[in-house]
Write a protein that holds these residues in place. Structure first.
Motif: not given
Lengths: 892, 208
Positions: A17-18, A21, A24, A37, A62
């Motif tokens: 994941k980044t 992410d 979020r 996404p 991102c």
């Protein structure tokens, strides 16, 4: 799984994941305009910059992978200032006419500007001077509003696998353009709308859209893929459509019909709103009481085999179940059929004989995990676009594609082998493949011995189908036959996908059985990523067949001639049932012409445009003593009726549909039927009661329960399970059964797979001196069936407003016709005049006409000769003559 | 604004393509028959390039050398060969100043507007040449005889202001001398094949 802190809060995210992410996950808002996404990280907009302790500068969240112990700060005065300047640069060339912009209120740039507290445009405005591209009837392109985030370009590439648009030029001149600069209508764009869906600003906007008050997920009314659409409504009007991201098969994807053409017809002023009764000079409006009494009075006269009913592949399982029950129990005949006769009856018959079940063997998602896909007689990207996407994605992942199609369809451009067989020679090339597989020792002997019977007969027969002989019959070079055979047979997993190009022949059942032979000889069946997969053409054509809207089967393919089965239904329905199998559509109409069928009840079908040899169809319908048509529009068939009953559209009903993969899906009504229009099942119940066979149900679930109690393959598929979100493919015999996505796993439905030797037979009508050209017919991306729904969409109709015939350049030259000029096409049954589309899509000596258009109905020309087993007409081959149109005949 | 969620899921990571995995898409257009000159180029040169994305720029360069510019059909042929969308080829080509998309004139006049030449008056020189030829830089005269271009430095600053006519380097030009040069341009094609100045021996020679 890395643990990191975002603004001091510890979060854990999955590996890969980044940082975005992680933000979020920590429920921290980070402004971004280019992230999606579903797309690969891109890092274009530079708004999601953050600070990461120990990292230099301001990395974009991102594109930065989340790592263990990262300390991320998303907001501070420095970050805010950089973001503000970035936004100012975007605003410098962006118009500020927000109030009249189509994206107002849903604009990503507005959100960002608001979040960053921007109150003024500080840089000198440099608005671009771009013309609005209005060429596409479904969406508009306004490059002045483009922020070059690349979402549209990436969606077209990564989701649609098309690449119709790209970012061109650089600096201030940068723009998103189709190849050659546009207009977009002249590009390879398929108008899927994935770009429009993602555009954060007003650069790409749908023409038909109003913000809905409420939204409901329903099943698309067009092809058999079974995509789910979220329809939005305001009051009683459907105003918007978008893909349902939770839908198992479509996962948010929609094609042009689903996204732009699925709701306008629902609230169209042409909708039938009251019953109509024929008078000397047309129709008059009538009350339901009067219309139903009249229909009941008339139908009572024709009880038994003088009556026939045509069910519909567009209504729910529950509607179809009641319809066939009405025909069988209330009217005492098995004369019930529907348009599956015209598309896949040869599949139902052929695969049933070979495997024991006449349906798609594997789910569509299996195509993503296969090594080789053999597509034949299916223009998948146009006629089942979302399944077509899966094929394109599979090729992108490295799968090999074999295409056997007389037309240069889009998939042919991606194919490892594209073979252009002469229309009507399918058995020959399939036997040729089997010949090569046996000759070169590529068959799976173990599978053949353990799972099948009758192999020797096939082995003996195909010995004569050497690649050289096959090449002579089909026109396909011998080398391609050998290559295709090797690619298919040596794959670990290979899947066959076919559609009407295989079934709509007088040899339809033979074609299907040949494909079954091919799959069995190589053991490419009964495992994930394999199978023989017929793609069904209408939203519920699989369900309509399953529900027994067929003259020889009750629900779940239980034979009407089987006394035990009949006794079960007689008991359940409390009526005496006929033991004689009924007439097929293709026999009912000639019987009407002979006066044997006197009354016909048509629910949601339009045989005047869909059946072969239209002139005879109209004569047959006119010869009936009584015709009642139940539909949502006054179709060409309804215009011939004695009584027309206004029914409901897909947006107005609940119930279940069964898609091409045998997946049963529940749908809910979005709006009430217009005017006095009623639900199909209500109308059927009232008619049944009026003819003296009382029927009444409290809910569709109750109808479904009755059907399930009589149908072993559907027994476990209750509305309650579907409502709970279960994904069920029949057969599903009990309520705790998980359903059967893949058929024939350990053994075939009939026990052993049945090989069947099939000899090549030429088409029923061959070319000769007066009719030297082969005509093949079919569908296209922008329209559906007889056009009653799609041609009432301004978007779809704007994209393709009228009929055309595809002509090869060489043939066009012979009669001195240029692209767009009108030609006359004549067969032994009639002639039509329509514009020519000149190119190389069809070979010389072949024409293609889509059958959607009443102005130039392809089925005026087609040959009603039909397959002896399945009764499917030969829509794909008839002999015609091509001439200049009468109005051009004199010129030059 | 956007839904949070699984963006780089393991499924997605698994689907990550090799850089040159064949992409699923067509080169578009029902036709397929291209301009004969492009087909000739493709048959003799283009087809030999490896069918991988890294061939895009070398193929564009080869096509431009052979054809003098990049007609749409040349980009179509390249896209077909590499199994990529033509829009992608155009996107790459249009990014670089070295590629031309219009048929060049029979002769090319290239004016250097690099720092040294500019200081020595090439700005005005270019204005005057534009007025003489009645075209803007980047355009071709109506009779197709002359194309006018400007570049940002030839690396021949000692000769400033420099103008290159076809392959010939003209040193220390003035508006007056250029007027004569333009008048003397023959209406037929130049003897040598018109090549890209940046790679021409003359340009390279001038750098010494």
């Amino acid at each position: 799984m890395p643990n990191l802190t975002v603004n001091g809060r510890t979060v854990t995210v999955e590996a890969g994941k980044t940082v975005l992410d992680a933000c979020r996950t920590a429920e921290v808002y980070v402004p971004t305009l280019c992230d999606d996404p579903e797309l690969e990280p891109y890092g274009a907009c530079r708004l999601c910059i953050v600070k990461v302790e120990g990292m230099r500068g301001l990395p974009t969240a991102c594109t930065t992978p989340a790592a263990e112990d990262m300390k991320v700060t998303t907001e501070d005065p420095e970050i805010l200032e950089v973001r503000q300047w970035t936004a100012q640069l975007l605003l410098a060339d962006h118009p500020l006419d927000c109030l009249t912009c189509a994206q107002c209120g849903a604009c990503g740039l507005q959100d960002v500007a608001a979040h960053l507290g921007i109150r003024d445009r500080v840089l000198r405005p440099m608005e671009r001077d771009a013309k609005i591209d209005n060429s596409n009837a479904c969406f508009a392109i306004d490059m002045r509003r483009c922020i070059l985030c690349g979402l549209c370009v990436r969606a077209c590439d990564e989701i649609q696998h098309l690449g119709a648009i790209d970012l061109v030029k650089r600096g201030y001149a940068s723009a998103v353009e189709p190849f050659g600069g546009g207009p977009i209508k002249d590009s390879i764009c398929e108008t899927c709308g994935e770009c429009v869906e993602r555009c954060p600003t007003g650069a790409l906007t749908a023409r038909q859209y109003l913000r809905p008050e409420r939204e409901v997920s329903t099943v698309c009314p067009y092809c058999g893929t079974g995509c789910r659409i979220i329809l939005g409504a305001r009051g009683d009007t459907v105003v918007s459509a978008r893909g349902d991201m939770d839908a198992p098969i479509s996962r948010g994807r929609l094609c042009v019909k689903g996204r732009f053409g699925s709701f306008e017809f629902v609230s169209h002023p042409d909708r039938l709103k009251t019953p109509l009764i024929r008078t000397a000079d047309g129709f008059r409006e009538a009350s339901w009481e009067e219309a139903l009494a009249l229909v009941a009075r008339e139908l009572k006269k024709y009880r038994g085999d003088a009556f026939g009913g045509l069910a519909s592949a567009k209504v729910t399982n529950e509607d179809n179940y009641l319809f066939q029950k009405f025909v069988r129990a209330a009217m005492g005949t098995n004369n019930v059929d529907h348009c599956a006769r015209l598309c896949h009856s040869s599949t139902v018959a052929g695969l049933r004989l070979s495997f024991g079940s006449g349906a798609m063997t594997n789910p569509a998602d299996d195509l993503l995990n296969t090594e080789v896909i053999l597509v034949t007689g299916s223009n998948t990207t146009e006629n089942h676009p979302i399944i077509g996407l899966k094929i394109r994605e599979a090729v992108a992942r490295g799968a090999k594609l074999l295409v056997f199609d007389p037309r240069q369809i889009q998939l042919s451009q991606l194919a490892t082998v594209w073979a252009r067989q002469r229309p009507g020679t399918d058995v020959a090339w399939i036997n040729g493949l089997i010949h090569v597989i046996i000759r070169d020792g590529l068959m799976k002997t173990e599978f053949i011995e353990a799972r099948t019977e009758g192999f020797e007969a096939v082995e003996k027969l195909v010995a004569a189908y050497t690649p050289e002989r096959v090449s002579e019959i089909t026109g396909v070079p011998a080398g391609l036959i050998v290559e295709a055979a090797h690619v298919y047979a040596t794959a670990e997993r290979a899947s066959i996908v076919y559609s009407m190009g295989i079934t709509q022949h007088t040899t339809g059942v033979d074609n299907v059985r040949s494909l079954a032979n091919l799959a069995m000889i190589t053991g490419q069946i009964g495992r994930p990523g394999t199978g023989v997969n017929p793609l069904r053409g209408q939203s519920n054509v699989q369900g309509a067949c399953d529900m027994g809207a067929l003259p020889n089967f009750y629900t779940g393919y239980q034979d009407v001639a089987d006394a035990e089965v009949r006794a079960k239904f007689e008991k359940a329905w409390n009526a005496a049932l006929s033991e004689t199998p009924g007439l097929t559509v293709t026999k009912m109409l000639p019987a009407a012409l002979e006066g044997k069928i006197k009354a016909l009840y048509v629910m949601g079908e339009n045989p005047v445009l869909s059946d072969a040899d239209v002139t005879h169809v109209v004569e047959a319908l006119e010869n009936l003593e009584f015709l009642v048509v139940q539909d949502i529009f006054l179709t060409e068939t309804a215009k011939l009726a004695d009584v027309v009953l206004p029914a409901s559209s897909y947006a107005e009903r609940d119930g279940t549909y069964t898609n091409t993969e045998r997946r049963v899906q529940l749908t809910m009504p979005v709006v009430p039927p217009p005017g006095q229009a009623r639900r199909d099942l209500e109308i059927i119940c009232e008619l049944a009661t009026a003819v003296g066979y009382p029927m009444s149900y409290a809910s569709t679930a109750e109808i479904n329960d009755e059907m399930r109690s009589l149908t072993p393959s559907y027994a476990g598929i209750s509305h309650a399970r579907l409502e709970a979100g279960e994904q069920l493919h029949w057969p599903c015999p009990t309520e705790d059964h998980p359903g059967t996505p893949i058929l024939h796993r350990d053994k075939f439905a009939r026990g052993l797979g049945q090989f069947h030797p099939v000899e090549y037979k030429p088409a029923a009508e061959e070319t000769d001196a007066s009719f030297p050209i082969v005509l093949t017919t079919g569908r296209m991306l922008e329209h559906y069936h007889t056009g009653t729904m799609t041609r009432r969409s301004d978007g779809l109709n704007g994209l393709v407003p009228g009929p055309f015939v595809e002509v090869n350049g060489a043939d066009a030259k012979k009669i001195r016709v240029k692209d767009g000029e009108r030609v006359k096409v004549t067969s032994r049954r009639g002639s039509i005049v329509l514009p020519a589309k000149v190119g190389t899509r069809v070979d010389t000596g072949v024409l293609f006409i889509p059958f959607h258009f009443w102005e130039a109905a392809a089925n005026v020309l087609t040959n009603p000769a039909s397959d002896p087993t399945a009764g499917i007409p030969e829509f794909k081959v008839c002999a015609v003559r091509l001439e200049r149109a009468p109005e051009l005949a004199g010129s030059r | 604004m956007k839904k949070p969620g699984s963006r780089v899921s393991s499924e997605k990571a698994g689907r990550k393509l090799k850089a040159d995995a064949p992409k699923a898409r067509g080169w578009g257009g029902p036709g397929g028959r291209l301009d004969p000159e492009v087909e000739r180029w493709f048959a003799t040169e283009g087809a030999a390039f490896p069918s991988s994305r890294s061939s895009i720029i070398p193929m564009l360069q080869a096509a431009q050398v052979a054809l003098g510019y990049l007609p749409l059909d040349a980009m179509r042929a390249i896209a077909r060969h590499l199994v990529v969308p033509p829009a992608l080829v155009e996107g790459v080509a249009s990014f670089y100043a070295q590629f031309r998309f219009n048929k060049p004139g029979r002769h090319r006049v290239t004016v250097c507007t690099g720092t040294a030449c500019y200081v020595r008056g090439s700005g005005k020189l270019l204005d005057d040449i534009q007025a003489d030829l009645k075209i803007a830089s980047g355009e071709t005269t109506a009779d197709g005889a002359v194309s006018l271009e400007s570049v940002s430095c030839f690396g021949a600053c000692a000769l400033a202001p420099v103008v290159v006519l076809d392959d010939k380097v003209l040193r220390q030009q003035t508006s007056v001398s250029m007027k004569k040069v333009i008048q003397d341009i023959p209406s037929g094609p130049s003897k040598g094949r018109s090549r890209d100045v940046r790679s021409s021996p003359a340009a390279r020679g001038a750098r010494k």
